[in-house]
Design a protein around this motif. Structure first.
Motif, PDB file in Angstrom:
ATOM      1  N   GLN A 129      -0.409   1.320   1.502  1.00  0.00           N
ATOM      2  CA  GLN A 129      -0.175   1.329   0.070  1.00  0.00           C
ATOM      3  C   GLN A 129      -1.486   1.297  -0.718  1.00  0.00           C
ATOM      4  O   GLN A 129      -1.477   1.487  -1.936  1.00  0.00           O
ATOM      5  CB  GLN A 129       0.726   0.172  -0.339  1.00  0.00           C
ATOM      6  CG  GLN A 129       0.082  -1.190  -0.334  1.00  0.00           C
ATOM      7  CD  GLN A 129       1.116  -2.309  -0.490  1.00  0.00           C
ATOM      8  OE1 GLN A 129       2.276  -2.158  -0.138  1.00  0.00           O
ATOM      9  NE2 GLN A 129       0.686  -3.429  -1.028  1.00  0.00           N
ATOM     10  N   ASN A 162       9.307  -3.283 -11.874  1.00  0.00           N
ATOM     11  CA  ASN A 162       9.664  -2.905 -10.503  1.00  0.00           C
ATOM     12  C   ASN A 162      10.420  -4.030  -9.817  1.00  0.00           C
ATOM     13  O   ASN A 162      11.428  -3.809  -9.133  1.00  0.00           O
ATOM     14  CB  ASN A 162       8.401  -2.591  -9.686  1.00  0.00           C
ATOM     15  CG  ASN A 162       7.585  -1.466 -10.273  1.00  0.00           C
ATOM     16  OD1 ASN A 162       7.844  -1.008 -11.374  1.00  0.00           O
ATOM     17  ND2 ASN A 162       6.585  -1.022  -9.549  1.00  0.00           N
ATOM     18  N   TRP A 209      13.636   0.406  -0.442  1.00  0.00           N
ATOM     19  CA  TRP A 209      12.658   0.680  -1.495  1.00  0.00           C
ATOM     20  C   TRP A 209      11.298   1.049  -0.916  1.00  0.00           C
ATOM     21  O   TRP A 209      10.608   1.934  -1.438  1.00  0.00           O
ATOM     22  CB  TRP A 209      12.508  -0.550  -2.397  1.00  0.00           C
ATOM     23  CG  TRP A 209      13.617  -0.742  -3.381  1.00  0.00           C
ATOM     24  CD1 TRP A 209      14.610  -1.667  -3.338  1.00  0.00           C
ATOM     25  CD2 TRP A 209      13.836   0.030  -4.565  1.00  0.00           C
ATOM     26  NE1 TRP A 209      15.438  -1.539  -4.431  1.00  0.00           N
ATOM     27  CE2 TRP A 209      14.984  -0.508  -5.195  1.00  0.00           C
ATOM     28  CE3 TRP A 209      13.181   1.112  -5.144  1.00  0.00           C
ATOM     29  CZ2 TRP A 209      15.485   0.010  -6.401  1.00  0.00           C
ATOM     30  CZ3 TRP A 209      13.675   1.626  -6.338  1.00  0.00           C
ATOM     31  CH2 TRP A 209      14.814   1.080  -6.953  1.00  0.00           C
ATOM     32  N   SER A 250       9.574   4.663  -1.684  1.00  0.00           N
ATOM     33  CA  SER A 250       8.300   4.746  -2.418  1.00  0.00           C
ATOM     34  C   SER A 250       7.228   5.452  -1.604  1.00  0.00           C
ATOM     35  O   SER A 250       6.417   6.212  -2.150  1.00  0.00           O
ATOM     36  CB  SER A 250       7.838   3.340  -2.819  1.00  0.00           C
ATOM     37  OG  SER A 250       7.622   2.527  -1.686  1.00  0.00           O
ATOM     38  N   GLN A 251       7.225   5.238  -0.298  1.00  0.00           N
ATOM     39  CA  GLN A 251       6.241   5.917   0.536  1.00  0.00           C
ATOM     40  C   GLN A 251       6.487   7.419   0.583  1.00  0.00           C
ATOM     41  O   GLN A 251       5.543   8.229   0.586  1.00  0.00           O
ATOM     42  CB  GLN A 251       6.260   5.317   1.939  1.00  0.00           C
ATOM     43  CG  GLN A 251       5.722   3.897   1.977  1.00  0.00           C
ATOM     44  CD  GLN A 251       6.067   3.177   3.259  1.00  0.00           C
ATOM     45  OE1 GLN A 251       6.702   3.727   4.141  1.00  0.00           O
ATOM     46  NE2 GLN A 251       5.654   1.930   3.363  1.00  0.00           N
ATOM     47  N   CYS A 282       4.127   5.073  -7.580  1.00  0.00           N
ATOM     48  CA  CYS A 282       4.851   5.003  -6.303  1.00  0.00           C
ATOM     49  C   CYS A 282       4.336   3.838  -5.456  1.00  0.00           C
ATOM     50  O   CYS A 282       5.117   3.109  -4.835  1.00  0.00           O
ATOM     51  CB  CYS A 282       4.689   6.313  -5.537  1.00  0.00           C
ATOM     52  SG  CYS A 282       5.294   7.768  -6.406  1.00  0.00           S
ATOM     53  N   PHE A 327       5.727   0.339  -6.396  1.00  0.00           N
ATOM     54  CA  PHE A 327       7.069   0.034  -5.900  1.00  0.00           C
ATOM     55  C   PHE A 327       6.999  -0.452  -4.455  1.00  0.00           C
ATOM     56  O   PHE A 327       7.692  -1.396  -4.065  1.00  0.00           O
ATOM     57  CB  PHE A 327       7.978   1.257  -6.027  1.00  0.00           C
ATOM     58  CG  PHE A 327       8.649   1.368  -7.361  1.00  0.00           C
ATOM     59  CD1 PHE A 327       9.818   0.683  -7.628  1.00  0.00           C
ATOM     60  CD2 PHE A 327       8.102   2.154  -8.363  1.00  0.00           C
ATOM     61  CE1 PHE A 327      10.440   0.774  -8.860  1.00  0.00           C
ATOM     62  CE2 PHE A 327       8.708   2.261  -9.607  1.00  0.00           C
ATOM     63  CZ  PHE A 327       9.887   1.568  -9.864  1.00  0.00           C
ATOM     64  N   SER A 328       6.159   0.200  -3.658  1.00  0.00           N
ATOM     65  CA  SER A 328       5.988  -0.240  -2.274  1.00  0.00           C
ATOM     66  C   SER A 328       5.373  -1.634  -2.237  1.00  0.00           C
ATOM     67  O   SER A 328       5.820  -2.505  -1.481  1.00  0.00           O
ATOM     68  CB  SER A 328       5.094   0.747  -1.519  1.00  0.00           C
ATOM     69  OG  SER A 328       4.846   0.305  -0.208  1.00  0.00           O
TER      70      SER A 328
END
Length: 443
Positions: free
Chosen positions: A37, A79, A97, A101-102, A135, A138-139
């Protein structure tokens, strides 16, 4: 139907243990998740600012780029609220999730390949990096919430150190690779390599269930665990009420303000260091990327043992405040001595020491933040603790170029010391690290 699904899941047992029941699997998954991430952070905080600075971008332009790209990290509370309210429960509270996200991170990197912005396309580059970070946030929030959900209290100090060490290694690896690729080619090849890296790491994480009996993928056999059913919120009001109670607690509010101030050196590192190194000291963009990678690796190594040893020998509270005092002293020393610097030795020494100290202090402070989180709203509450300093960091990063152009680099170091000193006072008033009266837990 649930009985049939559970029977099917038991008849096709996975070779890999559930994260909630296996310490090694939990540790491995968190390491990989934190590593991947931070692909966007290594790209946009080290490699791309140096690339832009080498192309002649001013401190204001570099700061504006980094500030815009970092903005999604300020919205982590949103988020967290969404994740605490909605989840595909058969796959666990957070895991769906994380995988979603990934996948979106890979999609944005592919879009970057298609658009292929150049050094003069700062607006396009900012927009793409903004989307990539959106994105990633979110991860990040999902992983933090999962850690609060499934990591036992006895493991949290070690897990926090491992999380940040993995994060630092991820930033180091990505900044090094991106710096080399940007120096020898355009951004297209860089985005392709980053997309492949995220995809491979995502595949690794996808083989572990969050809890026993859950689905690996939406079309797999399995059902929601009892813990997921019990903890997942079904209405907005309990979430919002819990967050409001947390924020209104005076010590929590003071802690949030202190955390906002503590990000001052990160803002300096994001926007000021690239132009200082490339335009003032004459470094190339790939040399700065390599330096950033090395500093993050050093921070990763120190993050594995300094917070643990500090808490063991001095206690969490004394460890946090001791490191904050050192940060202030070093920032003051850098600002007061800047006019006498010869070559780049002082820049290297101060940059390494300040970054490592800030990372180890952050690890210790986050351990305390995790302790005061209510598991039922963990993603939201922990995201709030992270969102406020990220908003502050984005604001200070976006405006640091004006300070450099108006007052110089030495004054910028002194400004960092001043903001950190305010944070120290606020943290003292909030009694950060003192568990005798935990604020805003809403247990």
């Amino acid at each position: 139907m649930k009985h049939a699904m559970a029977t099917g899941a038991q008849s096709h047992p996975t070779t890999f243990p559930a994260l909630s029941e296996h310490r090694t699997a939990r540790l491995a998954a968190i390491i990989v998740l934190y590593f991947l991430q931070d692909v966007p952070l290594g790209l946009l905080l080290i490699a791309l600012p140096a690339w832009l600075a080498e192309a002649g971008a001013t401190p204001v332009e570099v700061g504006a780029f980094a500030g815009v790209a970092l903005l999604p990290w300020s919205a982590k509370l949103f988020n967290g609220l969404v994740m605490d309210r909605y989840a595909y429960k058969p796959m666990g509270r957070r895991r769906g999730w994380i995988l979603l996200s990934q996948s979106l991170m890979v999609a944005v990197l592919i879009a970057m390949v298609i658009v292929a912005p150049g050094v003069s396309d700062i607006a396009q580059l900012s927009g793409l990096c903004f989307a990539l970070n959106l994105c990633a946030t979110f991860s990040d929030v999902a992983v933090d919430g999962m850690a609060v959900d499934i990591v036992p209290e006895s493991e949290r100090t070690a897990i926090n150190s491992v999380m940040f060490a993995s994060q630092a290694v991820g930033i180091a690896a990505c900044s090094f690779v991106a710096g080399q690729l940007l120096a020898s080619s355009c951004i297209t090849r860089t985005a392709v390599v980053m997309a492949v890296l995220v995809a491979c790491a995502s595949l690794f994480v996808s083989i572990f269930r969050e809890r026993p009996g859950e689905r690996l993928l939406p079309w797999s056999l399995g059902e929601a665990s009892r813990e997921c059913e019990d903890r997942q919120q079904t209405a907005w009001w309990p979430l919002l009420a819990g967050i409001v109670r947390s924020v209104l607690a005076p010590r929590t509010l003071l802690f949030l303000l202190a955390a906002a101030c503590a990000g001052a050196y990160l803002a300096f590192s994001d926007a000021v260091n690239p132009t200082l190194a490339v335009q003032r000291l004459g470094w190339s963009s790939d040399r700065y990327s390599n330096f950033g990678a090395t500093v993050n690796l050093a921070a990763a190594g120190c993050g594995l043992f300094i917070p643990v040893l500090g808490e063991h020998f001095f206690g969490l509270r004394r460890s946090i405040f001791g490191q904050l005092v050192l940060l202030i002293v070093l920032s003051l020393a850098a600002g007061l001595s800047f006019a006498t610097w010869q070559g780049d030795t002082a820049f290297i020494v101060f940059s390494v020491a300040l970054y490592i100290l800030l990372m180890t202090t952050t690890i210790s402070a986050i351990e305390w933040a995790m302790r005061i989180c209510n598991p039922a709203i963990a993603a939201s509450q922990f995201a709030l603790f992270m969102a406020v300093p990220n908003l502050s960091r984005s604001f200070m990063t976006g405006n640091s170029g004006w300070l450099v152009e108006g007052a110089g680099y030495g004054a910028s170091y002194l400004a960092v010391a001043g903001v950190l000193a305010v944070g120290l006072v606020l943290a003292w008033l909030a009694r950060v690290g003192d568990d005798s009266q935990l604020p805003g837990t809403a247990q």
